[in-house]
Design a protein around this motif. Sequence first.
Motif, PDB file in Angstrom:
ATOM      1  N   GLU A  29       0.672  -1.007   0.085  1.00  0.00           N
ATOM      2  CA  GLU A  29      -0.009  -0.022  -0.145  1.00  0.00           C
ATOM      3  C   GLU A  29       0.770   1.215   0.034  1.00  0.00           C
ATOM      4  O   GLU A  29       0.529   2.401  -0.197  1.00  0.00           O
ATOM      5  N   ASN A  30       2.235   0.819   0.161  1.00  0.00           N
ATOM      6  CA  ASN A  30       3.068   2.265   0.232  1.00  0.00           C
ATOM      7  C   ASN A  30       3.432   2.700  -1.071  1.00  0.00           C
ATOM      8  O   ASN A  30       4.024   3.721  -1.213  1.00  0.00           O
ATOM      9  N   SER A  31       3.290   1.719  -1.906  1.00  0.00           N
ATOM     10  CA  SER A  31       3.454   2.102  -3.516  1.00  0.00           C
ATOM     11  C   SER A  31       2.499   2.962  -3.957  1.00  0.00           C
ATOM     12  O   SER A  31       1.395   2.794  -3.861  1.00  0.00           O
ATOM     13  N   ASP A  32       3.154   4.011  -4.763  1.00  0.00           N
ATOM     14  CA  ASP A  32       2.156   5.038  -5.416  1.00  0.00           C
ATOM     15  C   ASP A  32       1.281   4.100  -6.458  1.00  0.00           C
ATOM     16  O   ASP A  32       0.062   4.746  -7.032  1.00  0.00           O
ATOM     17  N   ASN A  33       1.753   3.133  -6.899  1.00  0.00           N
ATOM     18  CA  ASN A  33       1.213   2.531  -8.024  1.00  0.00           C
ATOM     19  C   ASN A  33       0.230   0.898  -7.621  1.00  0.00           C
ATOM     20  O   ASN A  33      -0.385   0.270  -8.239  1.00  0.00           O
ATOM     21  N   TRP A  34       0.247   0.980  -6.217  1.00  0.00           N
ATOM     22  CA  TRP A  34      -0.778  -0.014  -5.751  1.00  0.00           C
ATOM     23  C   TRP A  34      -2.107   0.340  -5.804  1.00  0.00           C
ATOM     24  O   TRP A  34      -2.922   1.235  -4.820  1.00  0.00           O
ATOM     25  N   ASP A  35      -2.735   0.214  -6.976  1.00  0.00           N
ATOM     26  CA  ASP A  35      -4.022   0.405  -7.298  1.00  0.00           C
ATOM     27  C   ASP A  35      -5.033  -0.885  -7.891  1.00  0.00           C
ATOM     28  O   ASP A  35      -4.237  -1.898  -7.952  1.00  0.00           O
ATOM     29  N   SER A  36      -5.987  -0.700  -8.212  1.00  0.00           N
ATOM     30  CA  SER A  36      -6.870  -1.787  -8.864  1.00  0.00           C
ATOM     31  C   SER A  36      -6.146  -2.468  -9.915  1.00  0.00           C
ATOM     32  O   SER A  36      -6.233  -3.660 -10.149  1.00  0.00           O
ATOM     33  N   MET A  37      -5.436  -1.794 -10.656  1.00  0.00           N
ATOM     34  CA  MET A  37      -4.898  -2.308 -11.828  1.00  0.00           C
ATOM     35  C   MET A  37      -3.631  -3.337 -11.328  1.00  0.00           C
ATOM     36  O   MET A  37      -3.486  -4.325 -11.999  1.00  0.00           O
ATOM     37  N   ALA A  38      -2.956  -2.800 -10.269  1.00  0.00           N
ATOM     38  CA  ALA A  38      -1.929  -3.505  -9.931  1.00  0.00           C
ATOM     39  C   ALA A  38      -2.299  -4.770  -9.065  1.00  0.00           C
ATOM     40  O   ALA A  38      -1.800  -5.697  -9.103  1.00  0.00           O
ATOM     41  N   ARG A  39      -3.511  -4.759  -8.540  1.00  0.00           N
ATOM     42  CA  ARG A  39      -4.131  -5.936  -7.878  1.00  0.00           C
ATOM     43  C   ARG A  39      -4.482  -7.109  -8.807  1.00  0.00           C
ATOM     44  O   ARG A  39      -4.264  -7.926  -8.831  1.00  0.00           O
ATOM     45  N   ILE A  40      -5.269  -6.596 -10.033  1.00  0.00           N
ATOM     46  CA  ILE A  40      -5.454  -7.372 -11.097  1.00  0.00           C
ATOM     47  C   ILE A  40      -4.384  -8.052 -11.826  1.00  0.00           C
ATOM     48  O   ILE A  40      -4.211  -9.112 -11.906  1.00  0.00           O
ATOM     49  N   GLY A  41      -3.212  -7.297 -11.980  1.00  0.00           N
ATOM     50  CA  GLY A  41      -1.912  -7.588 -12.309  1.00  0.00           C
ATOM     51  C   GLY A  41      -1.229  -8.802 -11.388  1.00  0.00           C
ATOM     52  O   GLY A  41      -0.823  -9.830 -11.959  1.00  0.00           O
ATOM     53  N   ILE A  42      -1.472  -8.588 -10.071  1.00  0.00           N
ATOM     54  CA  ILE A  42      -0.831  -9.687  -9.285  1.00  0.00           C
ATOM     55  C   ILE A  42      -1.662 -11.035  -9.195  1.00  0.00           C
ATOM     56  O   ILE A  42      -1.196 -12.137  -9.407  1.00  0.00           O
ATOM     57  N   VAL A  43      -3.007 -10.617  -9.376  1.00  0.00           N
ATOM     58  CA  VAL A  43      -3.908 -11.901  -9.278  1.00  0.00           C
ATOM     59  C   VAL A  43      -3.528 -12.742 -10.651  1.00  0.00           C
ATOM     60  O   VAL A  43      -3.223 -14.138 -10.785  1.00  0.00           O
ATOM     61  N   ALA A  44      -3.245 -12.056 -11.911  1.00  0.00           N
ATOM     62  CA  ALA A  44      -2.893 -12.609 -13.236  1.00  0.00           C
ATOM     63  C   ALA A  44      -1.304 -13.209 -12.928  1.00  0.00           C
ATOM     64  O   ALA A  44      -1.135 -14.342 -13.562  1.00  0.00           O
TER      65      ALA A  44
END
Length: 80
Positions: A29-44
């Motif tokens: 969560e401290n990353s400026d880029n931890w957003d919904s797209m990053a979460r989807i990317g992690i799931v994939a």
Amino acid sequence: MVDLVKMRASIAEILLIPVAELHGETRLENSDNWDSMARIGIVALVFEQTGVNVSGEEIDGVVTVQDLFDLIDRKIEVAA
């Protein structure tokens, strides 16, 4: 067997941070880029590299990189 070095590099790429700055205790969560797209990317990423599914809700419960690796380990154990 999960290649944690490769996965760590992929997570750093998703978050757009240098891999050297990504450690087990790194809070996502401290990353400026931890957003919904990053979460989807992690799931994939998890599915692509391990073959197991993690849900968005499970990812929402992840705080650190180590938490993510622990979640993956649990999912792999259940799938085995």
